[in-house]
Write a protein that holds these residues in place. Structure first.
Motif, PDB file in Angstrom:
ATOM      1  N   LEU A  67     -24.221 -69.918  79.909  1.00 39.05           N
ATOM      2  CA  LEU A  67     -23.295 -68.817  80.060  1.00 39.05           C
ATOM      3  C   LEU A  67     -22.662 -68.373  78.756  1.00 39.05           C
ATOM      4  CD1 LEU A  67     -21.459 -67.345  82.188  1.00 39.05           C
ATOM      5  CD2 LEU A  67     -20.046 -69.357  82.110  1.00 39.05           C
ATOM      6  N   TYR A  68     -22.367 -69.329  77.878  1.00 33.43           N
ATOM      7  CA  TYR A  68     -21.547 -69.018  76.724  1.00 33.43           C
ATOM      8  C   TYR A  68     -22.357 -68.518  75.549  1.00 33.43           C
ATOM      9  CZ  TYR A  68     -18.182 -71.525  79.517  1.00 33.43           C
ATOM     10  OH  TYR A  68     -17.377 -71.923  80.547  1.00 33.43           O
TER      11      TYR A  68
ATOM     12  N   ASN B  83     -23.539 -65.598  75.347  1.00 29.60           N
ATOM     13  CA  ASN B  83     -23.175 -64.212  75.090  1.00 29.60           C
ATOM     14  C   ASN B  83     -21.691 -64.109  74.754  1.00 29.60           C
ATOM     15  OD1 ASN B  83     -23.353 -61.475  74.841  1.00 29.60           O
ATOM     16  ND2 ASN B  83     -23.095 -61.077  77.012  1.00 29.60           N
ATOM     17  N   THR B  84     -21.322 -64.857  73.750  1.00 32.91           N
ATOM     18  CA  THR B  84     -19.969 -64.750  73.233  1.00 32.91           C
ATOM     19  C   THR B  84     -20.091 -64.536  71.739  1.00 32.91           C
ATOM     20  OG1 THR B  84     -19.895 -67.132  72.856  1.00 32.91           O
ATOM     21  CG2 THR B  84     -19.052 -66.329  74.952  1.00 32.91           C
ATOM     22  N   THR B  85     -18.968 -64.296  71.097  1.00 38.08           N
ATOM     23  CA  THR B  85     -19.031 -64.125  69.654  1.00 38.08           C
ATOM     24  C   THR B  85     -19.700 -65.327  69.006  1.00 38.08           C
ATOM     25  OG1 THR B  85     -16.889 -63.065  69.863  1.00 38.08           O
ATOM     26  CG2 THR B  85     -17.676 -63.520  67.646  1.00 38.08           C
ATOM     27  N   LEU B  86     -19.256 -66.489  69.408  1.00 40.54           N
ATOM     28  CA  LEU B  86     -19.806 -67.710  68.826  1.00 40.54           C
ATOM     29  C   LEU B  86     -21.287 -67.842  69.132  1.00 40.54           C
ATOM     30  CD1 LEU B  86     -18.654 -70.116  67.275  1.00 40.54           C
ATOM     31  CD2 LEU B  86     -18.384 -71.284  69.441  1.00 40.54           C
TER      32      LEU B  86
ATOM     33  N   SER C 192     -23.467 -65.024  67.425  1.00 43.66           N
ATOM     34  CA  SER C 192     -23.663 -65.213  65.990  1.00 43.66           C
ATOM     35  C   SER C 192     -24.635 -66.351  65.744  1.00 43.66           C
ATOM     36  CB  SER C 192     -22.327 -65.459  65.291  1.00 43.66           C
ATOM     37  OG  SER C 192     -21.567 -66.400  65.987  1.00 43.66           O
ATOM     38  N   LEU C 193     -24.598 -67.363  66.595  1.00 43.79           N
ATOM     39  CA  LEU C 193     -25.583 -68.430  66.429  1.00 43.79           C
ATOM     40  C   LEU C 193     -26.986 -67.915  66.703  1.00 43.79           C
ATOM     41  CD1 LEU C 193     -26.385 -71.335  66.003  1.00 43.79           C
ATOM     42  CD2 LEU C 193     -25.912 -71.790  68.391  1.00 43.79           C
TER      43      LEU C 193
ATOM     44  N   GLU D 279     -28.103 -64.895  66.450  1.00 47.18           N
ATOM     45  CA  GLU D 279     -28.549 -64.019  65.367  1.00 47.18           C
ATOM     46  C   GLU D 279     -28.964 -64.831  64.152  1.00 47.18           C
ATOM     47  OE1 GLU D 279     -25.457 -61.270  64.529  1.00 47.18           O
ATOM     48  OE2 GLU D 279     -25.467 -60.438  66.559  1.00 47.18           O
TER      49      GLU D 279
ATOM     50  N   PHE E  54     -26.100 -76.178  71.613  1.00 49.53           N
ATOM     51  CA  PHE E  54     -24.888 -75.367  71.600  1.00 49.53           C
ATOM     52  C   PHE E  54     -24.291 -75.282  72.985  1.00 49.53           C
ATOM     53  CE2 PHE E  54     -21.965 -72.065  70.733  1.00 49.53           C
ATOM     54  CZ  PHE E  54     -22.072 -71.138  71.750  1.00 49.53           C
TER      55      PHE E  54
ATOM     56  N   ILE F  98     -20.480 -76.382  73.595  1.00 50.47           N
ATOM     57  CA  ILE F  98     -19.419 -75.443  73.958  1.00 50.47           C
ATOM     58  C   ILE F  98     -18.872 -75.778  75.333  1.00 50.47           C
ATOM     59  CG2 ILE F  98     -20.983 -73.685  74.912  1.00 50.47           C
ATOM     60  CD1 ILE F  98     -17.849 -72.955  72.896  1.00 50.47           C
ATOM     61  N   ASN F  99     -19.731 -76.206  76.222  1.00 53.52           N
ATOM     62  CA  ASN F  99     -19.242 -76.569  77.545  1.00 53.52           C
ATOM     63  C   ASN F  99     -18.266 -77.726  77.461  1.00 53.52           C
ATOM     64  OD1 ASN F  99     -20.391 -75.255  80.170  1.00 53.52           O
ATOM     65  ND2 ASN F  99     -22.052 -75.165  78.703  1.00 53.52           N
TER      66      ASN F  99
ATOM     67  N   LYS G 105     -15.053 -56.888  82.000  1.00 53.14           N
ATOM     68  CA  LYS G 105     -16.081 -57.461  82.850  1.00 53.14           C
ATOM     69  C   LYS G 105     -15.925 -58.969  82.838  1.00 53.14           C
ATOM     70  CE  LYS G 105     -20.610 -56.355  82.855  1.00 53.14           C
ATOM     71  NZ  LYS G 105     -22.030 -56.349  82.451  1.00 53.14           N
ATOM     72  N   ILE G 106     -15.914 -59.531  83.998  1.00 48.80           N
ATOM     73  CA  ILE G 106     -15.771 -60.988  84.126  1.00 48.80           C
ATOM     74  C   ILE G 106     -17.051 -61.538  84.731  1.00 48.80           C
ATOM     75  CG2 ILE G 106     -14.478 -62.873  85.157  1.00 48.80           C
ATOM     76  CD1 ILE G 106     -12.060 -61.121  85.222  1.00 48.80           C
ATOM     77  N   VAL G 107     -17.639 -62.488  84.013  1.00 50.60           N
ATOM     78  CA  VAL G 107     -18.823 -63.164  84.527  1.00 50.60           C
ATOM     79  C   VAL G 107     -18.457 -64.623  84.712  1.00 50.60           C
ATOM     80  CG1 VAL G 107     -21.223 -63.750  84.088  1.00 50.60           C
ATOM     81  CG2 VAL G 107     -20.312 -61.567  83.294  1.00 50.60           C
TER      82      VAL G 107
ATOM     83  N   VAL H  32     -22.318 -78.946  66.824  1.00 52.72           N
ATOM     84  CA  VAL H  32     -23.689 -78.473  67.001  1.00 52.72           C
ATOM     85  C   VAL H  32     -24.527 -78.821  65.778  1.00 52.72           C
ATOM     86  CG1 VAL H  32     -25.115 -76.426  67.261  1.00 52.72           C
ATOM     87  CG2 VAL H  32     -23.028 -76.643  68.571  1.00 52.72           C
TER      88      VAL H  32
ATOM     89  N   TRP I 252     -24.138 -68.661  60.367  1.00 59.52           N
ATOM     90  CA  TRP I 252     -23.320 -68.662  61.565  1.00 59.52           C
ATOM     91  C   TRP I 252     -21.870 -68.357  61.204  1.00 59.52           C
ATOM     92  CZ3 TRP I 252     -23.225 -73.440  65.355  1.00 59.52           C
ATOM     93  CH2 TRP I 252     -22.671 -73.039  66.567  1.00 59.52           C
TER      94      TRP I 252
ATOM     95  N   LYS J 168     -21.317 -64.734  60.055  1.00 54.25           N
ATOM     96  CA  LYS J 168     -21.294 -63.743  61.115  1.00 54.25           C
ATOM     97  C   LYS J 168     -19.989 -63.803  61.893  1.00 54.25           C
ATOM     98  CE  LYS J 168     -26.221 -63.620  61.749  1.00 54.25           C
ATOM     99  NZ  LYS J 168     -26.456 -62.345  61.056  1.00 54.25           N
ATOM    100  N   LEU J 169     -19.496 -64.998  62.088  1.00 56.53           N
ATOM    101  CA  LEU J 169     -18.227 -65.108  62.794  1.00 56.53           C
ATOM    102  C   LEU J 169     -17.123 -64.418  62.005  1.00 56.53           C
ATOM    103  CD1 LEU J 169     -18.236 -68.694  64.235  1.00 56.53           C
ATOM    104  CD2 LEU J 169     -17.967 -66.573  65.480  1.00 56.53           C
TER     105      LEU J 169
ATOM    106  N   ASN K   9     -14.925 -55.331  76.893  1.00 57.95           N
ATOM    107  CA  ASN K   9     -14.150 -56.567  77.017  1.00 57.95           C
ATOM    108  C   ASN K   9     -14.809 -57.460  78.042  1.00 57.95           C
ATOM    109  OD1 ASN K   9     -11.939 -55.471  75.342  1.00 57.95           O
ATOM    110  ND2 ASN K   9     -11.802 -54.040  77.043  1.00 57.95           N
TER     111      ASN K   9
ATOM    112  N   VAL L 200     -15.213 -61.388  79.758  1.00 61.85           N
ATOM    113  CA  VAL L 200     -14.703 -62.733  79.982  1.00 61.85           C
ATOM    114  C   VAL L 200     -15.850 -63.556  80.543  1.00 61.85           C
ATOM    115  CG1 VAL L 200     -13.079 -64.156  81.242  1.00 61.85           C
ATOM    116  CG2 VAL L 200     -12.387 -61.902  80.431  1.00 61.85           C
TER     117      VAL L 200
ATOM    118  N   ASP M  19     -11.099 -62.641  70.123  1.00 57.61           N
ATOM    119  CA  ASP M  19     -11.505 -63.732  71.005  1.00 57.61           C
ATOM    120  C   ASP M  19     -10.303 -64.519  71.491  1.00 57.61           C
ATOM    121  OD1 ASP M  19     -14.780 -64.996  70.000  1.00 57.61           O
ATOM    122  OD2 ASP M  19     -14.125 -63.127  70.915  1.00 57.61           O
TER     123      ASP M  19
END
Lengths: 129, 376
Positions: free
Chosen positions: A5-6, A8-11, A14-15, A17, A40, A44-45, A94-96, B21, B46, B49-50, B333, B335, B364
């Motif tokens: 799930l995570y 698709n976050t900034t973190l 960027s990983l 990419e 990852f 992150i979890n 949007k909340i997923v 990681v 990484w 980019k952040l 936005n 979540v 974030d």
């Protein structure tokens, strides 16, 4: 396996990419990149579960809702997110959300197999009482 | 302070995740026979980019110092690179707004005025050039020099070429190579517009390929546009001024220019013939449609305005999109979380969420629990 799930976050993005760039330059294989992403996910979890301890409240109006494959997806409008320290207002969010009750132990529970009778005997022979 | 709670925890958490990681995959990297260097590169990419995303404030600028000290003990070789790297990264936040126009900007701002020669700020570039023949990793690497830096800097690339950066009075910067002999494999194509170029011009420098492979051609530059026609290019965002000494040297390297310019001009010439200026009958249009499709691909690549002008009238009628959700940063936005309980009563919904990462208004946030109400 932890939720992907995570990613698709900034973190996570960027990983991904960064990994893509390394793949492009052929410094790593896609297989290796996948391993990194899996790692990852685990990291992150567990970090979220253990290292974060704060609460947020929010209120808004629900535009759409969807429940598919045990994943809820909501789109809310005119939402206020309230943390102890600050207030954040957005027009649309949007909340997923994946099922929070599923953890690895539950996910990895053994499941039933269909076994032909002739194959069953040698298997049970290995079982002790 | 109002924002301290969130701005403190998020960078720390991200940093700890990154560390976890990287450490966990180190074994996997080694098992695959991949060098530790690549792992460090991954980490640097990484983190960069952040920082660029600006979703997190004050990201690891302090932690980086601590890490540097730790790394000094482990890897003395890395020290120099990271040392430079650190200095360079200390400045990125200042320069990010300036570089907002360019995408994927790595901002190795070298502020070491003491040393006239500075190793190419991005140590990754050196490794890239060495290892991968200026592969596409370079596409993401851009050299940006902040305006406040010393006027003249010499940057030593991996192959020993000196890139001289001159900052002119009007704040324009450009990079050129004083050594002509090595230029043969490189094409520096500044867009010279006398009278002062106000718009930033992006130069592409095709670094020498060790194997002597001919560099990709087709470098096309237009103000405020990035044009890629090669697979592997390195983009250096600069603005071009016209100081006379530099002109002399650039025209010296201008031997390369005629090569590029015909390529540069060929495409536009051909495009214009088939582009918006085409008012021929339908029969001709049918025949040229296939031709146009290929041209349009090039058009889109080149960013030529002709193609876009042609397409806009066609697509403008289809544009029914509503513009809601346009925030300051134009981010959706999101979540991402897990749900404990979702409850509904008539049209009243209650959400019990946990372990979430939010990106709101471009920033974030993280929560361990979230409770919400909404009416449908």
């Amino acid at each position: 396996m932890a939720y992907q799930l995570y990613r698709n976050t900034t973190l996570g993005n960027s990983l991904q990419e960064s990994l893509d760039e390394l793949i492009q330059s052929q410094q790593i294989t896609p297989q290796l990149a996948l391993q990194v992403l899996l790692q990852f996910d685990k990291a992150i979890n567990s970090a979220l579960a253990q290292r974060v301890r704060n609460r947020v409240n929010f209120r808004g109006s629900l535009n759409t809702y969807r429940f598919c494959d045990n994943v809820w997806t909501f789109v809310l409008n005119d939402v206020e997110f309230r943390e102890v320290t600050e207030l954040i207002k957005v027009d649309k969010v949007k909340i997923v959300a994946c099922d929070g009750k599923m953890d690895e132990k539950i996910a990895n529970q053994p499941y039933l197999l269909a076994v032909a009778p002739e194959e069953l005997a040698p298997l049970t022979a290995q079982c002790s009482n | 302070m109002a924002n301290s709670a969130n701005t403190n925890t998020v960078p720390k958490l991200y940093r700890s995740v990154i560390e976890d990681v990287i450490n966990d995959v180190r074994d996997i990297f080694l098992d695959d026979g991949v060098d530790e260097q690549v792992l460090m590169e991954l980490k640097t990419l990484w983190e960069n980019k952040l920082m660029q995303s600006r979703a997190v404030d004050g990201f690891h600028s302090e932690e980086q110092q601590l890490l540097l000290q730790v790394q000094q003990q482990h890897q003395p070789q890395q020290q120099q690179h990271h040392h430079h790297h650190h200095h360079q990264q200390a400045q990125p936040q200042q320069t990010v707004p300036q570089q907002a126009q360019t995408q994927q900007v790595l901002i190795p701002a070298s502020q070491q005025a003491a040393a006239p020669q500075v190793i190419v700020p991005d140590s990754k570039l050196i490794q890239h050039m060495n290892a991968s023949n200026m592969s596409a990793a370079a596409t993401a690497a851009t050299l940006a020099l902040p305006a406040g830096v010393t006027p003249v800097q010499q940057i030593l690339t991996n192959s020993g070429q000196l890139l001289q950066v001159v900052r002119a009075a009007n704040g324009a910067q450009y990079i050129f190579q004083p050594q002509q002999s090595v230029v043969l494999q490189q094409q520096v194509i500044p867009q010279m517009q006398p009278g002062g170029v106000q718009a930033p011009v992006i130069q592409q420098v095709l670094a020498p390929l060790p194997g002597g492979i001919s560099p990709q051609t087709g470098v096309i530059i237009q103000p405020q546009q990035i044009l890629f026609t090669g697979n592997k290019t390195q983009v250096i965002p600069t603005t071009v001024a016209t100081p006379t000494p530099a002109q002399a040297q650039i025209t010296a390297t201008g031997q390369q220019q005629p090569q590029a310019q015909p390529a540069q001009q060929q495409a536009p010439l051909v495009l214009q013939v088939d582009g918006t200026g085409d008012t021929s009958s339908e029969e001709d249009e049918d025949e040229e449609e296939d031709y146009d499709d290929d041209e349009e691909e090039d058009k889109e690549k080149d960013g030529a305005e002709d193609g876009q002008v042609e397409e806009e009238p066609l697509n403008s009628e289809d544009d029914v999109s509503d513009e809601e959700g346009q925030e300051l940063f134009d981010t959706e936005n999101v979540v991402v979380c897990q749900y404990d309980k979702i409850h509904r009563s008539k049209n009243k919904w209650k959400f019990h969420l946990k372990d979430g990462i939010m990106n709101l208004n471009g920033r974030d946030y993280i929560f361990s629990k979230a409770i919400g109400d909404a009416e449908w």
